[in-house]
Design a protein around this motif. Sequence first.
Motif, mmCIF file in Angstrom:
data_model
loop_
_atom_site.group_PDB
_atom_site.id
_atom_site.type_symbol
_atom_site.label_atom_id
_atom_site.label_comp_id
_atom_site.label_asym_id
_atom_site.label_seq_id
_atom_site.Cartn_x
_atom_site.Cartn_y
_atom_site.Cartn_z
ATOM 1 N N PRO A 213 0.855 -1.192 0.000
ATOM 2 C CA PRO A 213 0.000 0.000 0.000
ATOM 3 C C PRO A 213 0.892 1.244 0.000
ATOM 4 O O PRO A 213 1.837 1.337 0.796
ATOM 5 C CB PRO A 213 -0.794 -0.129 1.303
ATOM 6 N N TRP A 214 0.584 2.183 -0.860
ATOM 7 C CA TRP A 214 1.412 3.384 -1.018
ATOM 8 C C TRP A 214 0.495 4.595 -1.075
ATOM 9 O O TRP A 214 -0.559 4.568 -1.720
ATOM 10 C CB TRP A 214 2.230 3.277 -2.307
ATOM 11 N N GLY A 215 0.881 5.645 -0.387
ATOM 12 C CA GLY A 215 0.063 6.850 -0.398
ATOM 13 C C GLY A 215 0.904 8.098 -0.254
ATOM 14 O O GLY A 215 2.116 8.035 -0.033
ATOM 15 N N THR A 216 0.255 9.233 -0.376
ATOM 16 C CA THR A 216 0.926 10.527 -0.260
ATOM 17 C C THR A 216 0.548 11.174 1.067
ATOM 18 O O THR A 216 -0.258 10.647 1.830
ATOM 19 C CB THR A 216 0.528 11.446 -1.425
ATOM 20 N N HIS A 217 1.098 12.359 1.302
ATOM 21 C CA HIS A 217 0.780 13.101 2.520
ATOM 22 C C HIS A 217 -0.580 13.789 2.436
ATOM 23 O O HIS A 217 -1.074 14.299 3.436
ATOM 24 C CB HIS A 217 1.862 14.159 2.790
ATOM 25 N N TRP A 218 -1.186 13.816 1.251
ATOM 26 C CA TRP A 218 -2.438 14.538 1.024
ATOM 27 C C TRP A 218 -3.534 14.089 1.984
ATOM 28 O O TRP A 218 -4.282 14.892 2.520
ATOM 29 C CB TRP A 218 -2.852 14.329 -0.427
ATOM 30 N N VAL A 257 0.563 18.504 11.469
ATOM 31 C CA VAL A 257 0.991 19.880 11.200
ATOM 32 C C VAL A 257 0.379 20.791 12.258
ATOM 33 O O VAL A 257 -0.717 20.537 12.774
ATOM 34 C CB VAL A 257 0.564 20.336 9.790
ATOM 35 N N ARG A 258 1.093 21.842 12.595
ATOM 36 C CA ARG A 258 0.606 22.801 13.601
ATOM 37 C C ARG A 258 0.152 24.061 12.864
ATOM 38 O O ARG A 258 0.956 24.769 12.266
ATOM 39 C CB ARG A 258 1.698 23.115 14.613
ATOM 40 N N HIS A 259 -1.127 24.307 12.926
ATOM 41 C CA HIS A 259 -1.728 25.431 12.204
ATOM 42 C C HIS A 259 -1.024 26.751 12.531
ATOM 43 O O HIS A 259 -0.766 27.562 11.633
ATOM 44 C CB HIS A 259 -3.217 25.509 12.564
ATOM 45 N N ARG A 260 -0.693 26.944 13.783
ATOM 46 C CA ARG A 260 -0.090 28.224 14.187
ATOM 47 C C ARG A 260 1.295 28.434 13.586
ATOM 48 O O ARG A 260 1.783 29.577 13.533
ATOM 49 C CB ARG A 260 -0.013 28.305 15.708
ATOM 50 N N ASP A 261 1.949 27.365 13.138
ATOM 51 C CA ASP A 261 3.244 27.526 12.482
ATOM 52 C C ASP A 261 3.092 28.072 11.065
ATOM 53 O O ASP A 261 4.061 28.548 10.470
ATOM 54 C CB ASP A 261 3.990 26.192 12.435
ATOM 55 N N VAL A 301 -0.337 18.510 2.842
ATOM 56 C CA VAL A 301 -1.340 17.882 3.697
ATOM 57 C C VAL A 301 -2.669 18.599 3.523
ATOM 58 O O VAL A 301 -2.724 19.833 3.578
ATOM 59 C CB VAL A 301 -0.903 17.935 5.178
ATOM 60 N N ARG A 302 -3.737 17.825 3.313
ATOM 61 C CA ARG A 302 -5.088 18.377 3.215
ATOM 62 C C ARG A 302 -5.854 18.045 4.485
ATOM 63 O O ARG A 302 -5.897 16.886 4.909
ATOM 64 C CB ARG A 302 -5.826 17.790 2.026
ATOM 65 N N LEU A 303 -6.461 19.042 5.113
ATOM 66 C CA LEU A 303 -7.302 18.827 6.281
ATOM 67 C C LEU A 303 -8.677 19.431 6.009
ATOM 68 O O LEU A 303 -8.797 20.610 5.662
ATOM 69 C CB LEU A 303 -6.693 19.473 7.534
ATOM 70 N N VAL A 304 -9.704 18.628 6.169
ATOM 71 C CA VAL A 304 -11.077 19.059 5.927
ATOM 72 C C VAL A 304 -11.742 19.318 7.274
ATOM 73 O O VAL A 304 -11.866 18.408 8.097
ATOM 74 C CB VAL A 304 -11.874 18.004 5.142
ATOM 75 N N ALA A 305 -12.147 20.552 7.515
ATOM 76 C CA ALA A 305 -12.800 20.911 8.775
ATOM 77 C C ALA A 305 -14.276 20.530 8.725
ATOM 78 O O ALA A 305 -14.860 20.327 7.655
ATOM 79 C CB ALA A 305 -12.641 22.408 9.040
ATOM 80 N N GLU A 306 -14.884 20.451 9.895
ATOM 81 C CA GLU A 306 -16.295 20.145 9.973
ATOM 82 C C GLU A 306 -17.117 21.331 9.456
ATOM 83 O O GLU A 306 -16.777 22.485 9.702
ATOM 84 C CB GLU A 306 -16.697 19.847 11.419
ATOM 85 N N PRO A 307 -18.204 21.066 8.737
ATOM 86 C CA PRO A 307 -19.034 22.176 8.244
ATOM 87 C C PRO A 307 -19.792 22.849 9.380
ATOM 88 O O PRO A 307 -20.232 22.203 10.327
ATOM 89 C CB PRO A 307 -19.997 21.481 7.277
ATOM 90 N N VAL A 308 -19.914 24.166 9.264
ATOM 91 C CA VAL A 308 -20.670 24.955 10.234
ATOM 92 C C VAL A 308 -21.540 25.941 9.454
ATOM 93 O O VAL A 308 -21.029 26.752 8.672
ATOM 94 C CB VAL A 308 -19.739 25.725 11.194
ATOM 95 N N ASN A 309 -22.848 25.848 9.664
ATOM 96 C CA ASN A 309 -23.781 26.769 8.998
ATOM 97 C C ASN A 309 -23.560 26.806 7.487
ATOM 98 O O ASN A 309 -23.453 27.872 6.877
ATOM 99 C CB ASN A 309 -23.649 28.184 9.581
ATOM 100 N N TYR A 317 -1.544 22.511 3.673
ATOM 101 C CA TYR A 317 -0.285 22.895 4.316
ATOM 102 C C TYR A 317 0.879 22.253 3.566
ATOM 103 O O TYR A 317 0.928 21.030 3.408
ATOM 104 C CB TYR A 317 -0.246 22.438 5.775
ATOM 105 N N SER A 318 1.816 23.057 3.125
ATOM 106 C CA SER A 318 2.998 22.545 2.444
ATOM 107 C C SER A 318 3.965 21.932 3.449
ATOM 108 O O SER A 318 4.154 22.468 4.548
ATOM 109 C CB SER A 318 3.701 23.669 1.686
ATOM 110 N N LEU A 319 4.603 20.833 3.062
ATOM 111 C CA LEU A 319 5.631 20.218 3.908
ATOM 112 C C LEU A 319 7.036 20.610 3.471
ATOM 113 O O LEU A 319 8.009 20.176 4.070
ATOM 114 C CB LEU A 319 5.484 18.687 3.882
ATOM 115 N N THR A 320 7.128 21.430 2.414
ATOM 116 C CA THR A 320 8.438 21.889 1.955
ATOM 117 C C THR A 320 8.774 23.278 2.483
ATOM 118 O O THR A 320 9.926 23.696 2.464
ATOM 119 C CB THR A 320 8.487 21.909 0.417
#
Length: 389
Positions: A213-218, A257-261, A301-309, A317-320
Motif C-alpha cells: 500500500p502506497w500513499g501521499t501526505h495529502w 501539522v501545527r496550524h499556528r506555524d 497535507v489536506r485537512l477538511v474541517a467540519e461544516p458549520v452553517n 499545508y505545504s511540507l516543503t
Amino acid sequence: MAPHSQARPSHTGLGRALMSAGVLTPDWAPSFAAVPRSLFLPETMWPFDMERGTSVAVSRAVDPERWQDYADSDVPIVTQWDDGEHTGSEPGTLPTSSASMPSVVFAMLGSLGVRAGDQVLEIGTGTGWNAALLAHRLGPRNITTLEVDAAVTETAHTALHQAGYPVRAVCTDGALGYLDYAPYDRIIATCAVREIPAAWIEQCAPRGVILAPWGTHWGHGDAVVKLVVSAGGGSAGGKFTGPVEFMKLREQRQPPVRHRDYVTPDAEREERTSPLTKQQFLGGPFSPLQFTLGLRVPRCVRLVAEPVNERQPVWLYSLTDHSWACALFKDQQPTQVWQSGRRRLWDETEAACTWWTMNGQPAHERFGLTVTARGQSAWLDTPEHSWPV
C-alpha cells in the motif's frame, strides 16, 4: 448488535462471499479454509461496525457469539491502539495494529502471484494471519515476517506456532528488510508507505515482486502498487491495482501539522474566488480525484474541517515550507480562497483538477510508480509520462 442482523456470518459463508466477489481465487481457497482468521484474533478486539461507522469493543469472554460473528465478517478489526499504550475497552486515539478486511487480504495475496518454492518477506506481522496463509500455501520455512512492535511480535509468534505455522517472526524495523534470507522472490507489506524503502528493492530478487500500500501526505487514502524489480536490480516499477487504506509504517508516519506555524498574523496572503465547488472537490478516502491530487500536489497535507452553517473550510499545508491555502466552500455561493507563501497551493490544486479532467478522470489503476536510487516518480498509463513525487 451483530454485524449482520438477518443472517449470521460464518467462515464458510465468508469464503463463498469472497469467491463470488472474485477476490478469493481457487488457488487461495484451500488456505482460506484451513486458516480461519479467528485463530489470530485477541480476546478483546475492536471491529469496525458498518452500521455505526466506528470501531466497537467486543470481548470473547463476555459475548462469544458476537465475537465470532465479527471474526467471520468482511470488516477490519483493530487489535492495538496507540502503540500499546492504550488501556480499557473503549477505542483509543490511533489504531496501530489490526487484522485487515479478508477481501483486502486475499485481493493482495492474489496480486502477489506467489509460486511454489518462493521465498516471501512480509512487512508487518500484525496478528500473524497473513503470514499463516502464506505459510499454508508455500510452507513455513519459506516465510519471514517482520514486526516493529515487540508485544505484537510475541503474540503473533505464539498464535502462529499454536496454529502449526512456525514461520520466522522477527521483531525489527520493517523498513530495513531482513538480509539473512535475501534475496526474496516476493515482498508484501501490510502497512502503508509513502516511500518504498531502498532495502526492499535491494533484498528482492531481479524480476521479483514488491506489493505494498502506497500513499501521499495529502490524506489517509492509499493504493496498492505492484512493483517488479528490474533485471539488473536497483530499481522497480509497476502499476497501482486499486485503492485501500492502511496504517502507516511507523518510520513514515507524518507528524501532525501545527496550524499556528503556518497561519501567522504577519503572513501576507492573497484572496480570490475559485470555480471549484464542494461537490467537485471533496471526496472519500478512495476518490480517484483525491489520489490524483496527492500525486500532482506533492508534499502537501489536506485537512477538511467540519461544516458549520453550510460553510466548510479545507486547509492545505505545504511540507516543503510554510506555504498554506484555505478554501471556504459555501452552498450556492462562490468558493473563497486565501493562500500564502512561496507555493500557491490552491493554484496547484486547481491545475491538478484540470489535469485530471483533461486526462479522462483516470482511476487509480491507470497510475504507476517507478522507484530508483534517485527517488520516486509517478506516471499515467506509461512511465514515459512521469513526474517526481
